[in-house]
Scaffold this motif. Structure first.
Motif, PDB file in Angstrom:
ATOM      1  N   LEU A  27       0.814  -1.303  -0.075  1.00  0.00           N
ATOM      2  CA  LEU A  27       0.018   0.080   0.124  1.00  0.00           C
ATOM      3  C   LEU A  27       0.792   1.343  -0.076  1.00  0.00           C
ATOM      4  CD1 LEU A  27      -2.890  -0.758   2.481  1.00  0.00           C
ATOM      5  CD2 LEU A  27      -2.991  -0.938   0.098  1.00  0.00           C
ATOM      6  N   ILE A  28       2.052   1.302   0.699  1.00  0.00           N
ATOM      7  CA  ILE A  28       2.686   2.364   0.984  1.00  0.00           C
ATOM      8  C   ILE A  28       3.448   2.760  -0.741  1.00  0.00           C
ATOM      9  CG2 ILE A  28       4.970   3.148   1.848  1.00  0.00           C
ATOM     10  CD1 ILE A  28       4.417   1.637   4.304  1.00  0.00           C
ATOM     11  N   LYS A  29       3.816   1.586  -1.249  1.00  0.00           N
ATOM     12  CA  LYS A  29       4.450   1.797  -2.452  1.00  0.00           C
ATOM     13  C   LYS A  29       3.539   2.332  -3.670  1.00  0.00           C
ATOM     14  CE  LYS A  29       8.228   1.278  -3.542  1.00  0.00           C
ATOM     15  NZ  LYS A  29       9.275   2.150  -3.565  1.00  0.00           N
ATOM     16  N   LEU A  30       2.200   1.825  -3.501  1.00  0.00           N
ATOM     17  CA  LEU A  30       1.146   2.520  -4.436  1.00  0.00           C
ATOM     18  C   LEU A  30       0.761   3.765  -4.180  1.00  0.00           C
ATOM     19  CD1 LEU A  30      -1.505  -0.329  -4.368  1.00  0.00           C
ATOM     20  CD2 LEU A  30      -0.158   0.467  -6.282  1.00  0.00           C
ATOM     21  N   ASP A  31       0.909   4.204  -2.804  1.00  0.00           N
ATOM     22  CA  ASP A  31       0.425   5.578  -2.535  1.00  0.00           C
ATOM     23  C   ASP A  31       1.540   6.624  -2.715  1.00  0.00           C
ATOM     24  OD1 ASP A  31      -1.207   7.259  -0.879  1.00  0.00           O
ATOM     25  OD2 ASP A  31      -0.202   6.967   0.916  1.00  0.00           O
ATOM     26  N   ARG A  56       6.997   4.125   6.488  1.00  0.00           N
ATOM     27  CA  ARG A  56       7.160   5.590   6.008  1.00  0.00           C
ATOM     28  C   ARG A  56       5.732   5.926   5.904  1.00  0.00           C
ATOM     29  NH1 ARG A  56       6.474   7.982   1.382  1.00  0.00           N
ATOM     30  NH2 ARG A  56       6.632   5.919   0.340  1.00  0.00           N
ATOM     31  N   THR A  57       5.203   7.156   6.461  1.00  0.00           N
ATOM     32  CA  THR A  57       3.899   7.718   6.642  1.00  0.00           C
ATOM     33  C   THR A  57       3.798   9.215   6.006  1.00  0.00           C
ATOM     34  OG1 THR A  57       4.058   8.399   8.880  1.00  0.00           O
ATOM     35  CG2 THR A  57       3.000   6.288   8.302  1.00  0.00           C
ATOM     36  N   MET A  58       5.093   9.535   5.566  1.00  0.00           N
ATOM     37  CA  MET A  58       5.378  10.926   5.052  1.00  0.00           C
ATOM     38  C   MET A  58       5.850  10.789   3.608  1.00  0.00           C
ATOM     39  SD  MET A  58       6.700  13.352   8.217  1.00  0.00           S
ATOM     40  CE  MET A  58       5.505  13.620   9.731  1.00  0.00           C
ATOM     41  N   GLN A  80      -2.449   7.121   2.878  1.00  0.00           N
ATOM     42  CA  GLN A  80      -2.194   5.762   3.646  1.00  0.00           C
ATOM     43  C   GLN A  80      -1.625   5.989   4.975  1.00  0.00           C
ATOM     44  OE1 GLN A  80      -3.667   3.240   2.846  1.00  0.00           O
ATOM     45  NE2 GLN A  80      -3.882   3.471   0.527  1.00  0.00           N
ATOM     46  N   GLY A  81      -0.942   7.101   5.039  1.00  0.00           N
ATOM     47  CA  GLY A  81      -0.062   7.541   6.442  1.00  0.00           C
ATOM     48  C   GLY A  81      -0.800   7.833   7.576  1.00  0.00           C
ATOM     49  N   PHE A  82      -2.081   8.536   7.361  1.00  0.00           N
ATOM     50  CA  PHE A  82      -3.094   8.773   8.436  1.00  0.00           C
ATOM     51  C   PHE A  82      -3.659   7.469   8.853  1.00  0.00           C
ATOM     52  CE2 PHE A  82      -3.052  12.867   5.970  1.00  0.00           C
ATOM     53  CZ  PHE A  82      -3.078  13.755   7.080  1.00  0.00           C
TER      54      PHE A  82
END
Length: 196
Positions: A27-31, A56-58, A80-82
Motif C-alpha cells: 500500500l505504501i508503494k502504491l500511495d 513510512r507515512t510521510m 495511507q499514512g493517516f
C-alpha cells in the motif's frame, strides 16, 4: 525474563503479522514514491543512538521540515499514512528493533537526540532502561499530534509542557516497573488501539 519475552514474542509477531506487513508495504508503494521503511536515529539505553524502523507515512524529504507531527493538518503525511498512524501500524517494524535488542515491548518511548539534549541530569535516568514500543506516557499522549496542532508554538509547548510530563511518568514507571506491570501496559495499549 523481560529479554526472553521480547525475543519470543517479537519473533512470533513478525511471523504471524507477515501478511499484514507485506500488504502494508504494498500500500505504501502504491500511495507515494519512496522507500517502504522510514529509518531515524533515536536515543536508546545508556544514551547510545540506534536506528529505529517505522513504516513510512510521510512524503519523502519532508520529515526534516518539522520534527513534530501536527495531527490531521500535517500536509507531509500521505493518504495511507493517516490510517497507519491512527492504528499504530506504522510502528510494527519496531518489532525488528525489539528482536535486535535496541528496544523492548514496554518502556519510555525513544526520543530524538534534539530533545534529549534538553534533559536535566536527573532526567538521564530515563536512559537507564531500553526504550519501548509502548509505555505509560505513550498511553497518556496517544493523541499527541492532535494536542500539538492546537498549540501556538508546538515545539515550545512540547519542550516546556509535554516532555516534562512524559519524563515524570517515565521516571515513575522505572521506579515501579515489573513484568506484570508491563503486561498490563501492553493490554491497555491493545484496548486503546482497537476500541478508541
Amino acid at each position: 525474563m523481560k529479554r526472553a519475552f521480547d525475543i519470543t514474542f517479537s519473533s512470533l509477531a513478525l511471523v504471524l503479522l507477515a501478511p499484514l506487513l507485506l500488504f502494508t508495504a504494498f500500500l505504501i508503494k502504491l500511495d507515494s514514491k519512496g522507500p517502504v521503511l522510514f529509518k531515524q536515529s533515536r536515543v536508546g539505553v545508556n544514551n547510545e543512538d540506534f536506528t529505529i524502523f517505522k513504516f513510512r507515512t510521510m512524503r519523502i524529504d519532508t520529515e526534516n521540515k518539522n520534527l513534530l507531527t501536527l495531527g490531521d493538518n500535517d500536509k507531509r503525511i500521505t493518504k495511507q499514512g493517516f490510517f497507519l498512524r491512527k492504528y499504530k501500524i506504522d510502528e510494527l517494524p519496531q518489532l525488528i528493533n525489539i528482536l535486535l535488542g535496541d528496544m523492548s515491548f514496554v518502556g519510555p518511548r525513544p526520543e530524538l537526540r534534539h530533545y534529549v539534549n534538553y534533559y536535566s541530569e536527573s532526567d538521564q535516568d530515563i536512559l537507564s532502561v531500553k526504550p519501548g514500543l509502548t509505555g505509560l506516557a505513550s498511553l497518556k499522549y496517544r493523541n499527541e499530534p492532535e494536542v500539538l496542532k492546537l498549540a501556538e508554538n508546538p515545539e515550545l509547548f512540547y519542550i516546556q509542557t509535554i516532555m516534562p510530563d512524559k519524563l515524570k511518568i517515565n521516571k515513575e514507571y522505572i521506579q515501579n516497573r515489573s513484568f506484570f506491570m508491563d503486561l498490563k501496559i501492553l493490554s491497555q495499549t491493545f484496548i486503546k488501539i482497537v476500541f478508541d
